[in-house]
Design an enzyme around this catalytic site. Structure first.
Site, PDB file in Angstrom:
ATOM      1  N   TYR A  99     -11.214   3.098   0.388  1.00  0.00           N
ATOM      2  CA  TYR A  99     -10.192   4.135   0.310  1.00  0.00           C
ATOM      3  C   TYR A  99      -8.863   3.548  -0.111  1.00  0.00           C
ATOM      4  O   TYR A  99      -8.688   2.326  -0.175  1.00  0.00           O
ATOM      5  CB  TYR A  99     -10.058   4.858   1.659  1.00  0.00           C
TER       6      TYR A  99
ATOM      7  N   LYS B  19     -10.513  -2.729   1.263  1.00  0.00           N
ATOM      8  CA  LYS B  19      -9.974  -1.572   1.980  1.00  0.00           C
ATOM      9  C   LYS B  19     -11.134  -0.624   2.282  1.00  0.00           C
ATOM     10  O   LYS B  19     -11.337   0.391   1.612  1.00  0.00           O
ATOM     11  CB  LYS B  19      -8.859  -0.903   1.165  1.00  0.00           C
TER      12      LYS B  19
ATOM     13  N   GLU C  93      -2.359 -10.005  10.352  1.00  0.00           N
ATOM     14  CA  GLU C  93      -1.604  -8.806   9.944  1.00  0.00           C
ATOM     15  C   GLU C  93      -1.561  -7.855  11.122  1.00  0.00           C
ATOM     16  O   GLU C  93      -1.803  -8.277  12.261  1.00  0.00           O
ATOM     17  CB  GLU C  93      -2.250  -8.177   8.705  1.00  0.00           C
TER      18      GLU C  93
ATOM     19  N   LEU D 259      -5.462  -7.500   4.393  1.00  0.00           N
ATOM     20  CA  LEU D 259      -5.447  -6.552   3.282  1.00  0.00           C
ATOM     21  C   LEU D 259      -4.259  -6.895   2.375  1.00  0.00           C
ATOM     22  O   LEU D 259      -3.140  -7.062   2.876  1.00  0.00           O
ATOM     23  CB  LEU D 259      -5.293  -5.121   3.795  1.00  0.00           C
TER      24      LEU D 259
END
Ligand code: PMP
Length: 284
Positions: free
Chosen positions: A31, A145, A177, A201
């Site tokens: 996505y 993702k 992250e 990511l």
């Protein structure tokens, strides 16, 4: 609200997918979330490039080229009432009898919706948000993702249960992250963030911050950030498409720096807003 599903624009309440869609059964999809300012998709090329890399990584054929994606996105944006939007786009492997192995000859499911972009309000920006650290227990392809977000969901919920707005993730003693954001620390006037790898990511907002730091000669490093450096930081920020840049002013119940958003945050936030105005200008 009008959404897009497999070639059709239709009300969200009427959109249907079969229960055997592999997105539903396996989380077998990827996505994007694309911020839209004044009806213009922000850093669209970067989002579409990342979508292409995610699709290639999970071996789903790219359903459209970038020009076609841009057209579909423009049309979806035009259907909405708000000028600033958060556009969600998902591609799954498609519908097939349940079997882990890829099905042959299946068409990917393409779904998009877009709603109002609700950025953090002014008082949140002035105060910053509390965060908690969590052990990063995700897989080794965090660069994809993927819609399979169970680990991220559990990590964010743990943060929420602790009264915090984000989980700052640590793997083997180093910062990776956030549960849904990239993380930056400032120490001694230098902005530091982990370099891109399979453990994070590659954020589009992260790229904007890197560009703004370089173009404005702000001290900036992509390097390993040890947990001790996170805990001793003068400033911590999170960055994502839906929260832009947001200061973290408490970590695990202790103040970050002075416990208020720092000067480097304020500078980067101003640069970011100016960048938005240049790249998504008012009509006319
Ligand atoms: N890391 C993770 C795990 C995320 O989910 C997100 C945003 N959804 C980000 C980083 C930030 O990426 P972007 O700036 O492209 O929104």
């Amino acid at each position: 609200m009008i959404c897009y599903l497999n070639g059709e624009f239709l009300p969200l309440s009427e959109a249907r997918i079969p229960v055997l869609d592999r997105g539903f059964i396996f989380g077998d999809g990827v996505y994007e979330v694309i911020p839209v300012y004044r009806r213009q998709a922000f850093r669209l090329a970067g989002h579409l490039a990342r979508l292409g890399r995610s699709l290639d990584a999970v071996r789903i054929a790219r359903p459209h080229d970038d020009a076609r994606w841009a057209e579909l996105i423009r049309e979806l944006v035009a259907h909405q009432e708000h000028d600033d939007q958060s556009l969600y786009l998902q591609v799954t492997r498609g519908v097939a009898r349940r079997d882990h192995t890829f099905p042959a000859g299946v068409t990917p499911t393409v779904f998009m919706m877009s709603g109002a972009l609700t950025l953090p309000p002014a008082d949140v920006l002035t105060r910053g948000i509390p965060a908690v650290t969590q052990t990063d227990n995700r897989w080794f392809r965090c660069d994809i993702k993927s819609t399979a977000l169970l680990a991220n969901v559990l990590l964010r919920q743990a943060a929420s249960d602790a009264g915090a707005g984000e989980a700052v993730l640590l793997r083997d003693g180093f910062l990776t992250e956030g549960s849904a954001s990239n993380i930056f620390v400032v120490r001694g006037g230098t902005i530091r963030t982990p370099a891109k790898s399979h453990l994070t990511l590659p954020g589009i907002t992260y790229d904007v911050i890197a560009d703004l730091a370089r173009d404005n000669a702000l001290p900036y490093e992509q390097c390993d950030v040890h947990e001790t450096e996170v805990r001793a930081a003068d400033e911590i920020w999170l960055a994502s498409s839906t929260r832009e840049i947001l200061p973290v002013t408490a970590l695990d119940g202790r103040p970050v720096g002075n416990g208020v958003p720092g000067p480097m945050f304020r500078r980067m936030y101003e640069l970011f807003q100016a960048y938005k105005d240049i790249h998504c200008p008012p009509a006319g």
